[in-house]
Design an enzyme around this catalytic site. Structure first.
Site, PDB file in Angstrom:
ATOM      1  N   ARG A  29       3.379   0.255   1.777  1.00 18.71           N
ATOM      2  CA  ARG A  29       4.363  -0.953   1.972  1.00 18.71           C
ATOM      3  C   ARG A  29       4.288  -1.749   0.559  1.00 18.71           C
ATOM      4  NH1 ARG A  29       3.117  -0.689   7.419  1.00 18.71           N
ATOM      5  NH2 ARG A  29       4.662  -0.793   8.567  1.00 18.71           N
ATOM      6  N   ASN A  96      10.057  -3.361   2.528  1.00 20.41           N
ATOM      7  CA  ASN A  96      11.092  -3.829   2.842  1.00 20.41           C
ATOM      8  C   ASN A  96      11.522  -5.915   1.938  1.00 20.41           C
ATOM      9  OD1 ASN A  96      10.106  -3.407   5.258  1.00 20.41           O
ATOM     10  ND2 ASN A  96       8.040  -3.535   5.063  1.00 20.41           N
ATOM     11  N   GLU A 165      -8.418   6.886  -4.887  1.00 16.78           N
ATOM     12  CA  GLU A 165      -8.984   7.712  -5.702  1.00 16.78           C
ATOM     13  C   GLU A 165      -9.038   8.297  -7.091  1.00 16.78           C
ATOM     14  OE1 GLU A 165     -13.409  10.569  -3.655  1.00 16.78           O
ATOM     15  OE2 GLU A 165     -11.935  10.053  -2.653  1.00 16.78           O
TER      16      GLU A 165
END
Length: 177
Positions: A29, A96, A165
Site C-alpha cells: 500500500r 487508497n 533487500e
C-alpha cells in the site's frame, strides 16, 4: 524438473491440484502513487504494466515489472491485463484514494514493532554500482553491503518506508549453512 526442493519438517509433497500455480505479485500500500511510481521507475527501472481503478471502492492498483528489452507486452488493455496476471514476480502498488492528502498518514512498514511483513528483494548485476546509484539518487539506506554481520546484502527504504533487500546473486554462494 528433478529438483524436489529442500526438505524440512512441515514440507509436504505438492499434489497435482496445485499444478500451474505461480506467485504473480506482492502488494504494497502506498500513500502517494506519484512519489512511489517515481521511486520504483527511476531507482529500480520498473515500468507500469497496468493501472486498474476501482472508483466505487476508491482505490487504484499499479502493476510494475522490470521488463527485459526484448519482452513483448500486449498493447490492448484487456489483453495486457490478462498477460499481467500471468507473469511472475510483479509488484502491485495499491493506492487508497485521499491518503496522499493526509499529512500524518503512514502505512506500517512491517519492520517496526510489532513486526510482520519484512521486505521485497531485487537482484542486481553489480551490488557496488547499485549502492553508488542509490547514493546518487538520495535513497535511504537501512544497511550497506559492508555493514553488520550479514555481508553483501543491502537494505534500502522506499518512499513509504518499506524495506527493499538488494543482492548480487553470485556474491551469495556461501550464504547460510
Amino acid at each position: 524438473m528433478s529438483f524436489k526442493g529442500e526438505q524440512y519438517p512441515g514440507v509436504q509433497t505438492p499434489t497435482a491440484d496445485s499444478a500451474g500455480f505461480r506467485l504473480n505479485h506482492t502488494m504494497l500500500r502506498v500513500k502517494d502513487p506519484e512519489k512511489a511510481l517515481a521511486f520504483y521507475s527511476r531507482v529500480f527501472g520498473m515500468r507500469v504494466l497496468r493501472r486498474l481503478d476501482f472508483e466505487e471502492l476508491q482505490f487504484s492498483l499499479y502493476f510494475l515489472a522490470r521488463l527485459e528489452e526484448d519482452e513483448s507486452v500486449p498493447e490492448d488493455a484487456g489483453e495486457r491485463t490478462v498477460w499481467t496476471f500471468r507473469q511472475k514476480g510483479l509488484l502491485e502498488l495499491t493506492h487508497n484514494w485521499g491518503t496522499e492528502e493526509q499529512a500524518d498518514f503512514a502505512y506500517h512498514n512491517g519492520n517496526d514493532q510489532p513486526q510482520g511483513f519484512g521486505h521485497i528483494c531485487f537482484s542486481v548485476p553489480d551490488l557496488d554500482a547499485a549502492e553508488a546509484w542509490f547514493d546518487a539518487n538520495g535513497v535511504e539506506f537501512v544497511k550497506r553491503a559492508d555493514q553488520g554481520k550479514l555481508k553483501d546484502v543491502v537494505f534500502v527504504k522506499d518512499v513509504d518506508g518499506y524495506w527493499i533487500e538488494v543482492i548480487q546473486a553470485d556474491r551469495l554462494a556461501a550464504l547460510g549453512d
